[in-house]
Design a protein around this motif. Structure first.
Motif, mmCIF file in Angstrom:
data_model
loop_
_atom_site.group_PDB
_atom_site.id
_atom_site.type_symbol
_atom_site.label_atom_id
_atom_site.label_comp_id
_atom_site.label_asym_id
_atom_site.label_seq_id
_atom_site.Cartn_x
_atom_site.Cartn_y
_atom_site.Cartn_z
ATOM 1 N N LYS A 220 -6.201 -37.987 -15.732
ATOM 2 C CA LYS A 220 -7.282 -36.992 -15.515
ATOM 3 C C LYS A 220 -7.753 -36.964 -14.168
ATOM 4 N N THR B 180 -8.861 -32.081 -15.029
ATOM 5 C CA THR B 180 -8.607 -31.307 -16.139
ATOM 6 C C THR B 180 -8.677 -29.552 -15.518
ATOM 7 N N GLY B 181 -9.596 -29.452 -14.828
ATOM 8 C CA GLY B 181 -9.803 -28.191 -14.598
ATOM 9 C C GLY B 181 -8.513 -27.508 -13.618
ATOM 10 N N ILE B 182 -8.127 -28.277 -12.867
ATOM 11 C CA ILE B 182 -6.838 -28.104 -12.040
ATOM 12 C C ILE B 182 -5.932 -27.969 -12.867
ATOM 13 N N THR C 235 -11.467 -31.642 -4.761
ATOM 14 C CA THR C 235 -11.191 -31.208 -5.995
ATOM 15 C C THR C 235 -11.850 -29.709 -6.365
ATOM 16 N N GLU D 295 -9.278 -26.647 -7.057
ATOM 17 C CA GLU D 295 -9.425 -25.737 -8.262
ATOM 18 C C GLU D 295 -9.755 -24.369 -7.934
ATOM 19 N N ASP D 296 -10.430 -24.024 -7.069
ATOM 20 C CA ASP D 296 -10.878 -22.511 -6.439
ATOM 21 C C ASP D 296 -9.544 -21.827 -5.937
ATOM 22 N N PRO E 296 -21.232 -29.301 -11.300
ATOM 23 C CA PRO E 296 -20.324 -28.824 -12.018
ATOM 24 C C PRO E 296 -20.532 -27.661 -12.947
ATOM 25 N N GLU E 297 -19.307 -26.882 -13.192
ATOM 26 C CA GLU E 297 -19.537 -25.691 -14.208
ATOM 27 C C GLU E 297 -20.139 -25.964 -15.434
ATOM 28 N N ASN E 298 -19.743 -27.169 -16.115
ATOM 29 C CA ASN E 298 -20.432 -27.522 -17.294
ATOM 30 C C ASN E 298 -21.402 -28.642 -17.053
ATOM 31 N N ARG F 212 -7.297 -21.388 -8.915
ATOM 32 C CA ARG F 212 -7.699 -20.349 -9.657
ATOM 33 C C ARG F 212 -7.606 -19.120 -9.382
#
Ligand code: ATP
Length: 739
Positions: free
Chosen positions: A539, A544-546, A513, A517-518, A655-657, A521
């Protein structure tokens, strides 16, 4: 001075359009005279007593006119006049003409077939039965005639009045004589027929008599049949009444009125108008151009497509309203297809026999409801294909992959996790081509993603250092990706079919994942395109990030609003873009969002396995000739090298958040624990110091991080932004679709 714009006149005379036009065309001096003339007709005179004294500045040439209602101003606008049609649509397009001929022939053939099969088995027995009925009716009427049954009541009444008298006897005799005479007439007719038969036999023999008997019998049978049918009052043949009303101006107008949009209420009362401008046949159906009444827009009608189809009594997949923004928002172009999408012949692919593709430009992937080509642009986009199982995701992916295959520069990385080998035809040209979702397949996917990430970093580094005049927009362009370019840039298409199996995998899910995503992005500007296909678009299936990064979305049949919006984007269902209307038969039919301002319908080109093999063969020949085969296609071993570093592993568990570590900083001992759980073989037993030492080698040094309250709340830790920067070698690239 009076100008041509002074349309109102004091006399109450309102110049008509021609007069005004003449005024526009006249020279200025002439106009002054003309307008003065108009003013002279005024009955208004200046009131001497009330006139002002003193210097007159810019005196008017005529007294102020009394206000009269303004006539509409004449403003010429070219767009007001639609070009007139010179040739009817069918005469311009052989396709339309042949379509109409085909339509009529098909109807004729079905009519002949329908009645032909019923003629001996239904209509003939029914006619014979009616002939029997007719014969019975004729015999009854004859008997009534012979016995003068019609006058029976009158006769009885008369005879009752004179019973026992001589008159009674006379009446009785008259009746008996009448019956005898009619019987005599009948006998004479029978005798004449007999004589005619004998005569015929004498002169023509038995054949003539038989022929005459058959002719007479047939005529009698027909006559009796007609009599019987008239009596039955229902036709012998079934009349097929269509449920579908013919498309007339009234039918279309009434259907639109049921939508009750804008001032349609006024239109119902006759105060506003739904103007049907044109109805004409076109390829595959009928096109109707309509001006809706003020306040009702084509978008409103599109949102209510189901209700319009219901009002027109047609299947929803034959009713296609579209706006025409070049005219105005209330212009509606309504296409009524002859057949539902699934009933039409499969769409043939433009490049199935010849041609190459440039992935930097749109290429044809299928056709729309009107049979027009639908194209899409792979470059600078990531995408998703979603839909219920068996609706055609893999086939659609196949078309995209074949397009990319026909651009010989494009490196293909294919992971088909379903494991059926649907995408294996690409093995002869793919850099990586894998099928299955066993641990080793997911490991291969992970390794491939990490290799692509490494390639992405390499490209980013080069792009960053290229002079502005070479990479003006800091992105891989068609020119920079040209065959033989010194940078090793080439379009790279990464496809994961049934991606939910990868994202939800217990062992590799998080890492895959994060890598997807990277790449999604940052890869677009660097010529790397990511496409996912899933039959479970929730989801988990598309994190969701993707999901937020997918610019092209193709939605095949789905079951509900949530799934629809998951694939196509938020609120699409509400806006009337509903893949829920597709039926089980609508295979390969999808809504494509992201290519135009509104989602469009596309029926993917149908390419079966053997056709795909042939196209791939062609693509391989081109690649071989140019020396562009790489990876597995060139016989190299699949990349099983793990390119990942501790930084990649840290990001996979951080994770980012992060809800517990909200400010992007975290203690290293927490990271050590997470790493140990994530990859026990590598990190079991690690402590904070080991984590810090490992990251230091990549240029990320530990800092003092304060977390919570109480004693020992400041410990050595890392800053996520620094890890991200070191891991990704991030550079700011412009959004490739913003240009
Ligand atoms: N464009 C098309 N036109 C006509 N038929 C199609 C089209 N695309 C797919 N089909 C039909 O639909 C069937 C299923 O297609 P496909 O295997 O691509 O579905 P899928 O959504 O990938 O299925 P699954 O979810 O099981 O992986 C195919 O065998 C084919 O007959």
């Amino acid at each position: 001075m009076t100008t041509p714009n002074d349309e109102h006149t004091p006399s109450g005379h309102t110049p008509d359009d021609d007069e005004l036009q003449a005024m526009f065309d006249r020279p200025a001096a002439d106009l002054t005279v003309r307008s003065a003339g108009l003013l002279n007709q005024s009955t208004v005179t200046a009131d001497e007593d009330n006139s002002l004294t003193g210097e007159v500045i810019d005196a008017p040439t005529a007294p102020e006119a009394e206000a009269t209602p303004r006539a509409p101003r004449v403003v010429e606008h070219r767009g007001d006049h639609e070009a007139l049609t010179i040739l009817p649509e069918w005469a311009k397009s052989p396709e339309v003409f042949l379509g109409a001929v085909r339509r009529e022939s098909a109807f004729l053939a079905s009519w002949v077939g329908h009645h032909g099969i019923r003629l001996p088995f239904v209509y003939l027995p029914r006619f014979l039965a009616r002939a029997g009925l007719g014969f019975g009716l004729c015999v009854r009427d004859l008997a009534r005639w012979v016995t003068d049954a019609e006058n029976k009541t009158t006769r009885a009444a008369l005879m009752l009045g004179v019973k026992g008298t001589a008159e009674w006897k006379t009446l009785r005799k008259e009746h008996a004589d009448g019956v005898r005479a009619r019987l005599g007439g009948l006998a004479a007719a029978g005798f004449t027929s007999g004589v005619a038969g004998v005569t015929l036999y004498t002169y023509t023999g038995p054949d003539g008599l038989t022929a005459a008997a058959i002719a007479t019998g047939t005529a009698a049978l027909t006559a009796f049949g007609v009599v019987g049918t008239r009596h039955a009052a229902t036709p012998i043949a079934e009349t097929h009444k269509s449920d579908v009303p013919k498309l007339t101006v009234d039918v279309v107008t009434d259907a639109l009125l049921t939508l009750g949009l804008g001032s349609m209420g006024e239109a119902k009362r006759g105060n506003a108008e739904i103007k049907v401008l044109r109805i004409f046949p076109t390829t595959g159906g009928v096109e109707i151009h309509i001006d809706l009444p003020p306040g009702a827009t084509a978008a409103d009608v599109i949102e209510r497509k189901d209700r319009l189809a219901s009002a027109l009594r047609r299947p929803e997949d034959t009713v296609w309203p579209e706006g025409n923004p070049k005219a105005h928002p209330s212009r509606l172009n309504l296409f009524i297809a002859d057949k539902g999408l699934s009933e039409r012949d499969v769409a043939q692919w433009k490049y199935r026999n010849k041609g190459t593709v440039n992935v930097f430009e749109p290429f044809v992937i299928g056709e729309d409801q009107r049979g027009r080509h639908v194209s899409t642009n792979l470059m600078y986009n990531n995408g998703i294909v979603g839909g219920l199982p068996g609706m055609g995701k893999t086939f659609l992916l196949r078309v995209l992959l074949l397009g990319a295959a026909l651009d010989p520069r494009t490196e293909l990385h294919i992971h088909e996790l379903k494991g059926t080998g649907d995408l294996m035809p690409f093995a002869p040209i793919a850099h990586v081509c894998n099928a299955g979702d066993d641990p080793e397949d997911l490991q291969a996917l992970r390794a491939d993603l990490l290799a692509v990430k490494a390639e992405m970093r390499r490209r980013a580094r080069i792009i960053r250092e290229l002079p502005r005049d070479v990479a003006a927009e800091s992105k891989v362009t068609d020119e920079l990706a040209a065959v033989g370019n010194p940078y090793g840039f080439k379009p790279l298409l990464f496809v994961i079919d049934e991606s939910q199996l990868a994202f939800t995998d217990g062992d590799y899910g998080d890492e895959i994942t994060a890598a997807v995503e990277d790449i999604t992005r940052r890869g677009r500007a660097l010529g790397i395109m990511m496409w996912l296909a899933t039959q479970r678009p929730n989801k988990d299936a598309i994190p969701t990030g993707i999901s937020a990064l997918l610019s092209l979305r193709m939605c095949l049949r789905v079951g509900d609003q949530t799934t629809n919006d998951m694939v196509l984007g938020t609120s699409m269902y509400k806006a009337g873009h509903r893949a829920t209307i597709f039926s089980q038969e609508d295979k390969g039919i999808a809504l494509l969002a992201g290519e135009k301002s509104d989602p469009q319908l596309v029926r993917g080109a149908f390419i079966d396995g053997s056709m795909a093999d042939k196209i791939v063969e062609r693509a391989r020949a081109i690649r071989e000739a140019k020396g562009l085969l790489t990876g597995q296609a060139a016989g190299e071993e699949p990349a099983d090298l793990d390119h990942s570093t501790v930084l990649d592993h840290l990001l996979a568990v951080w994770p980012e958040n992060d809800p517990e570590w909200a400010n992007g900083k975290i203690w290293s001992d927490e990271l050590a624990a997470r790493l140990a759980e994530h990859k026990p073989t590598l990190y079991a037993g690690w402590d904070a110091a080991q984590v810090n030492a490992a990251t230091k080698r990549h240029g990320v040094t530990a800092k003092n991080v304060k977390h919570g309250t109480g004693a020992n709340n400041v410990r050595k830790g890392l800053v996520r932004a620094e890890v991200v920067k070191a891991a990704g070698d991030v550079i700011e690239l412009p959004n490739p679709t913003d240009d």
